[in-house]
Design a protein around this motif. Structure first.
Motif, PDB file in Angstrom:
ATOM      1  N   LEU A 102       0.845  -1.207   0.000  1.00 52.42           N
ATOM      2  CA  LEU A 102       0.000   0.000   0.000  1.00 52.42           C
ATOM      3  C   LEU A 102       0.871   1.245   0.000  1.00 52.42           C
ATOM      4  O   LEU A 102       1.983   1.240   0.514  1.00 52.42           O
ATOM      5  N   HIS A 103       0.322   2.316  -0.600  1.00 50.46           N
ATOM      6  CA  HIS A 103       1.022   3.611  -0.539  1.00 50.46           C
ATOM      7  C   HIS A 103       0.033   4.690  -0.108  1.00 50.46           C
ATOM      8  O   HIS A 103      -1.184   4.555  -0.292  1.00 50.46           O
ATOM      9  N   GLY A 104       0.581   5.722   0.490  1.00 48.39           N
ATOM     10  CA  GLY A 104      -0.267   6.789   1.013  1.00 48.39           C
ATOM     11  C   GLY A 104      -0.953   7.573  -0.099  1.00 48.39           C
ATOM     12  O   GLY A 104      -0.457   7.636  -1.220  1.00 48.39           O
ATOM     13  N   ILE A 105      -2.126   8.159   0.227  1.00 45.00           N
ATOM     14  CA  ILE A 105      -2.869   8.960  -0.760  1.00 45.00           C
ATOM     15  C   ILE A 105      -3.518  10.160  -0.067  1.00 45.00           C
ATOM     16  O   ILE A 105      -3.624  10.190   1.158  1.00 45.00           O
ATOM     17  N   ASP A 106      -3.974  11.100  -0.883  1.00 46.06           N
ATOM     18  CA  ASP A 106      -4.914  12.129  -0.417  1.00 46.06           C
ATOM     19  C   ASP A 106      -6.293  11.529  -0.614  1.00 46.06           C
ATOM     20  O   ASP A 106      -6.698  11.275  -1.761  1.00 46.06           O
ATOM     21  N   ILE A 107      -7.008  11.290   0.469  1.00 44.09           N
ATOM     22  CA  ILE A 107      -8.306  10.589   0.326  1.00 44.09           C
ATOM     23  C   ILE A 107      -9.320  11.558  -0.291  1.00 44.09           C
ATOM     24  O   ILE A 107      -9.560  12.647   0.262  1.00 44.09           O
ATOM     25  N   PRO A 108      -9.902  11.196  -1.444  1.00 37.53           N
ATOM     26  CA  PRO A 108     -10.862  12.113  -2.078  1.00 37.53           C
ATOM     27  C   PRO A 108     -12.044  12.381  -1.140  1.00 37.53           C
ATOM     28  O   PRO A 108     -12.603  11.446  -0.565  1.00 37.53           O
ATOM     29  N   GLU A 109     -12.396  13.656  -0.989  1.00 33.75           N
ATOM     30  CA  GLU A 109     -13.432  14.001  -0.002  1.00 33.75           C
ATOM     31  C   GLU A 109     -14.786  13.376  -0.290  1.00 33.75           C
ATOM     32  O   GLU A 109     -15.549  13.094   0.627  1.00 33.75           O
ATOM     33  N   HIS A 110     -15.066  13.152  -1.592  1.00 29.96           N
ATOM     34  CA  HIS A 110     -16.404  12.607  -1.886  1.00 29.96           C
ATOM     35  C   HIS A 110     -16.534  11.174  -1.355  1.00 29.96           C
ATOM     36  O   HIS A 110     -17.640  10.655  -1.215  1.00 29.96           O
ATOM     37  N   LEU A 111     -15.407  10.535  -1.033  1.00 26.13           N
ATOM     38  CA  LEU A 111     -15.492   9.160  -0.512  1.00 26.13           C
ATOM     39  C   LEU A 111     -15.730   9.118   1.001  1.00 26.13           C
ATOM     40  O   LEU A 111     -16.025   8.065   1.558  1.00 26.13           O
ATOM     41  N   VAL A 112     -15.604  10.297   1.650  1.00 26.59           N
ATOM     42  CA  VAL A 112     -15.701  10.292   3.123  1.00 26.59           C
ATOM     43  C   VAL A 112     -17.032   9.724   3.630  1.00 26.59           C
ATOM     44  O   VAL A 112     -17.044   8.780   4.426  1.00 26.59           O
ATOM     45  N   PRO A 113     -18.200  10.229   3.165  1.00 29.14           N
ATOM     46  CA  PRO A 113     -19.452   9.662   3.710  1.00 29.14           C
ATOM     47  C   PRO A 113     -19.644   8.195   3.320  1.00 29.14           C
ATOM     48  O   PRO A 113     -20.368   7.470   3.993  1.00 29.14           O
ATOM     49  N   LEU A 114     -18.978   7.777   2.241  1.00 29.31           N
ATOM     50  CA  LEU A 114     -19.165   6.397   1.775  1.00 29.31           C
ATOM     51  C   LEU A 114     -18.287   5.405   2.541  1.00 29.31           C
ATOM     52  O   LEU A 114     -18.366   4.199   2.333  1.00 29.31           O
ATOM     53  N   ALA A 115     -17.413   5.947   3.384  1.00 27.14           N
ATOM     54  CA  ALA A 115     -16.535   5.076   4.181  1.00 27.14           C
ATOM     55  C   ALA A 115     -16.529   5.563   5.624  1.00 27.14           C
ATOM     56  O   ALA A 115     -15.580   5.315   6.353  1.00 27.14           O
ATOM     57  N   ILE A 116     -17.618   6.224   6.030  1.00 21.89           N
ATOM     58  CA  ILE A 116     -17.597   6.981   7.284  1.00 21.89           C
ATOM     59  C   ILE A 116     -17.250   6.117   8.506  1.00 21.89           C
ATOM     60  O   ILE A 116     -16.596   6.577   9.426  1.00 21.89           O
ATOM     61  N   ASP A 117     -17.687   4.852   8.496  1.00 19.92           N
ATOM     62  CA  ASP A 117     -17.429   4.013   9.677  1.00 19.92           C
ATOM     63  C   ASP A 117     -16.105   3.255   9.579  1.00 19.92           C
ATOM     64  O   ASP A 117     -15.709   2.573  10.524  1.00 19.92           O
ATOM     65  N   GLU A 118     -15.433   3.342   8.432  1.00 25.54           N
ATOM     66  CA  GLU A 118     -14.267   2.485   8.215  1.00 25.54           C
ATOM     67  C   GLU A 118     -12.941   3.204   8.451  1.00 25.54           C
ATOM     68  O   GLU A 118     -11.870   2.624   8.290  1.00 25.54           O
ATOM     69  N   PHE A 119     -12.990   4.487   8.854  1.00 23.71           N
ATOM     70  CA  PHE A 119     -11.729   5.221   8.975  1.00 23.71           C
ATOM     71  C   PHE A 119     -10.783   4.702  10.053  1.00 23.71           C
ATOM     72  O   PHE A 119      -9.566   4.685   9.827  1.00 23.71           O
ATOM     73  N   PRO A 120     -11.284   4.255  11.207  1.00 27.03           N
ATOM     74  CA  PRO A 120     -10.294   3.752  12.173  1.00 27.03           C
ATOM     75  C   PRO A 120      -9.374   2.705  11.547  1.00 27.03           C
ATOM     76  O   PRO A 120      -8.148   2.784  11.682  1.00 27.03           O
ATOM     77  N   VAL A 121      -9.949   1.753  10.826  1.00 31.67           N
ATOM     78  CA  VAL A 121      -9.087   0.708  10.268  1.00 31.67           C
ATOM     79  C   VAL A 121      -8.346   1.216   9.023  1.00 31.67           C
ATOM     80  O   VAL A 121      -7.232   0.784   8.736  1.00 31.67           O
TER      81      VAL A 121
END
Ligand code: S3P
Length: 751
Positions: free
Chosen positions: A616-635
């Motif tokens: 894996l490599h680091g990225i700038d997470i696209p903001e439009h994906l935030v609500p679509l992954a809202i519960d998955e950020f801790p992992v």
């Protein structure tokens, strides 16, 4: 006349708390109290009083007391504490005798099973309730009786209820409280009337029923037949009919008022059951039986301190995650939490019987299920994920008997708020410590605009009190934040509002409510980012198959990605496009994830997901994906910590008001593991690389606890994760599944 003799058992030398203790009535309870304090060396002298010479002799011989007296006056001279342990009906006479004596500063206390009558008798005897009289009731006993059964450990881990009055001397109360605690008892304080009502319902009524049932059957001419065939049920139910008849006769006479009250209530319920049997009303019977069964399970858990009610207060549950490991195999994670909640809500409001399969038997979804049972809905199960809901229709809910407790579940509270705003009865919604801190104005404010009457705690926090009988009007609402909970809340309120209710979201959020409403035959219009409903339609029972929860699968998607040489198949996972942000983000980071066997089940897209290890490599997470992954950020933060380079998240301030402040709590944990992170107001910056071991705190947040379990795969030393009890809210078998596929996380053995 003094009967002082050399005691067989010598009192242990300890530091006495008091001078002379006098125990009047040397039965099992009085004897055990005397013996327990004497053996612990807490009194300089223990004096016993009893009418029976045999008991007095035995008490001295067995080391229960130092000496005995026959006469009260002689015994009470110089007493510091006087314990009244005579049968409850003898209390009145004893108090009259005591009132004639000069008791000095002695503290009086008693052990009677009913308290109102003792207080009344003391009042009469002394002209007022003496300030140094502390009424008490140890809830301990045994089938044995008499001083010969006295046991110094009888009260260990048993409850003792003290019922002080307004005029009770605080020092006297403190002393009696301490004496019981020294005996190992758990002391609680209660009002006199409350004590008597509680005991009438939980102890006295069951004894009355047991005595009554056995007598009623024994009187019948065919009694021999009946008893010959009486098996387990009869034996279990009537065990307590073997109790001491004289003692129980005393108790019923002493606690008359409270027993009558609870007996009358019960008679009403018994008549209702009789009517249901008479009318062949199986629905009513099933309702009573399922509620009773669940209530009993719930109470036994509470008694064992395991229920979700005290998950936040229970002893710290620590996960120990050992470093390394690779993943392999195929698993199915538990059912989707969001869909499980909605299946109970809509199934309850539908007409007809809804069958649910794959229901998540986690504490959050169970809290919703219990809420609807409390509102009169008959719900069978869950049993291996199957639930049968006997819908009551949109207007069939009944007022719950008390506040509805929703544990840790924000979804339950926010969605229910909308649905309850349209009912004809008042409700109060409460939750655990975490839920009690979460913002509710986001639903209270728009609901009020629709005409709802809602009271919140300070700063818009729970509890919520929602007033019934309000006329709701449909409206259009532009949501200030992307929240499926707010959207769903308003659409559910819209089922009860005049005209149309529409909600526009600033970014797409999960649409399970809209899909499921349609599945129940209720029309929902969706136009771009606006969803709307109109009242006046009905829901028709349906069959629901809950797919596996992508939010639970996410832990394994990251786990298999970061652990070398891994390949895992996650079966039957819901891949609703409003939920798949985690897959998109991992793929952008270089993840190797593929969807197989895609299909639609019950209106929701489902697939098996194959995931293999990847660099894996680091990225700038696209903001439009935030609500679509809202519960998955801790992992996902764990994935970022294992990725090469920098990952930046922005526009995710919502993470600060989840079950914990997920930005801060994850940043603290990752820092403790040696990862370079910087929290920002609306996101985080993570520089990936190596990760050590250490201690982290999940703050009661299930997803944080599981995220750090996954982190261990790439940690160089063990990770101890505190406060993990709430994993059971969304993923009850997490540890077992994690172990099955190769994550080395276990519950730390309690010392
Ligand atoms: C949920 C919506 C999301 C999510 C929560 C479940 C739902 O919350 O975080 O776990 O079932 O509607 P928000 O809608 O508040 O973002």
């Amino acid at each position: 006349m003094s009967e002082a003799k050399r005691a067989v058992t010598k009192a242990q030398p300890g530091k006495p708390m008091i001078g002379r203790l006098v125990v009047i009535g040397l039965g099992l309870i009085g004897g055990s109290f005397a013996k327990g304090l004497r053996e612990r060396g807490l009194c300089r002298e223990v004096v016993g009083v009893d009418l029976d010479p045999q008991s007095r002799r035995l008490a001295v011989e067995l080391g229960v007391v130092d000496r005995c007296e026959e006469q009260l006056a002689a015994a009470c001279q110089g007493a510091e504490v006087i314990q009244l342990a005579v049968p409850i009906l003898a209390m009145e006479k004893l108090l009259v005798e005591l009132a004639k004596l000069d008791l000095g500063d002695a503290v009086l206390t008693d052990v009677g099973s009913a308290k109102g009558n003792v207080v009344r008798a003391a009042h009469l005897a002394f002209g007022e309730m003496p300030a140094r009289f502390v009424p008490g009731h140890p809830i301990a006993g045994s089938e044995q009786s008499g001083v010969e059964a006295a046991n110094a450990e009888l009260f260990c881990r048993h409850k003792v209820i003290l019922t002080p009055l307004a005029q009770t001397d605080p020092q006297a109360l403190q002393l009696v409280d301490r004496l019981w605690r020294e005996l190992g008892a758990k002391v609680e304080h209660m009002q006199v009337e409350h004590h008597d009502q509680v005991l009438a319902a939980t102890s006295h009524l069951p004894h009355l029923l047991a005595f009554g049932l056995v007598d009623s059957l024994a009187k019948r001419s065919e009694n021999l037949e009946i008893f010959r065939y009486a098996a387990g049920g009869f034996r279990d139910f009537t065990r307590i009919a073997g109790s001491d008849p004289v003692m129980w006769h005393d108790i019923f006479l002493a606690n008359r008022e409270a027993v009558l009250h609870t007996l009358d209530l019960f008679r009403g319920d018994l008549d209702a059951l009789r009517d249901a049997v008479d009318a062949g009303d199986g629905h009513q019977l099933l309702g009573v039986f399922t509620r009773a069964r669940v209530a009993r399970e719930h109470f036994s858990k509470i008694l064992a301190r395991r229920a979700y009610v005290d998950a936040m207060h229970s002893n710290d549950l620590i996960f120990l995650a050992n470093p390394g490991g690779k993943l392999s195999g195929r698993i199915r994670v538990p059912g989707d939490k969001s869909i499980s909640h909605r299946s109970i809500m809509l199934g309850s409001l539908a007409e007809g019987t809804t069958e649910v399969e794959g229901f998540l038997e986690g504490e959050d979804a169970l809290a919703t299920l219990q809420a609807f049972r409390d509102m009169g809905v008959v719900i069978e199960g869950p049993h291996h994920g199957r639930v049968t809901i006997h819908g009551v229709g949109l207007h069939g809910l009944q007022a719950p008997p008390g506040p509805i407790y929703l544990g840790n579940s924000g979804t339950s509270m926010r969605l229910l708020a909308g649905l309850l705003a349209g009912q004809s009865f008042d409700t109060t919604l409460t939750g655990d410590a975490s839920l009690s801190k979460r913002p509710m104005n986001r639903v209270a404010k728009p609901l009020r605009e629709m005409g709802a009457v809602i009271e919140t705690g300070p700063e818009g926090r729970p509890p919520l009190t929602i007033r019934g009988e309000q006329r709701l009007s449909g409206m259009h609402y532009e949501m200030p934040m992307a929240s499926a909970q707010v959207k769903s809340c308003l659409l559910l309120a819209g089922l009860y509002a005049t005209g149309q209710t529409s909600v526009t979201e600033p970014a797409p959020t999960r649409d399970h409510t809209e899909r499921m409403l349609r599945g129940f035959g209720y029309p929902v219009a969706v136009d771009g980012s606006t969803a709307s409903v109109e009242s006046g339609h009905k829901l028709t029972a349906s069959h629901i198959e809950v797919p596996a929860d992508i939010s639970s699968a996410a832990f394994f998607l990251v786990a298999a990605s970061i652990a070398e040489d891994s390949e895992l198949l996650l079966e039957h996972v819901g891949i609703n496009p409003t939920r798949t942000g985690v897959i998109d983000i991992l793929k952008l980071m270089g993840g190797d994830i593929s969807l197989e066997n895609q299909r639609v089940v019950g209106g929701e897209p489902v697939a098996d997901i194959r995931v293999r290890s990847a660099k894996l490599h680091g990225i700038d997470i696209p903001e439009h994906l935030v609500p679509l992954a809202i519960d998955e950020f801790p992992v996902l933060f764990v994935a970022a910590a294992c990725a090469a380079g920098r990952t930046v998240l922005r526009g995710a301030e919502e993470l600060r008001v989840k079950e914990s402040d997920r930005i801060q709590v994850m940043a603290d944990g990752l820092l403790a593991l040696g990862v370079k992170v910087e929290p920002t107001p609306d996101g985080i910056i993570i520089d990936g690389g190596s990760m050590g071991g250490g201690e982290v705190w999940s703050h009661g947040d299930h997803r944080i606890a599981m995220a750090f379990s996954v982190a261990s795969l790439r940690a160089t030393a063990p990770i101890r994760i505190h406060d993990c009890a709430n994993v059971a809210t969304s993923f009850p078998n997490f540890l077992a599944l994690a172990a099955q596929v190769g994550i080395r996380v276990t519950e730390e053995a309690k010392s």
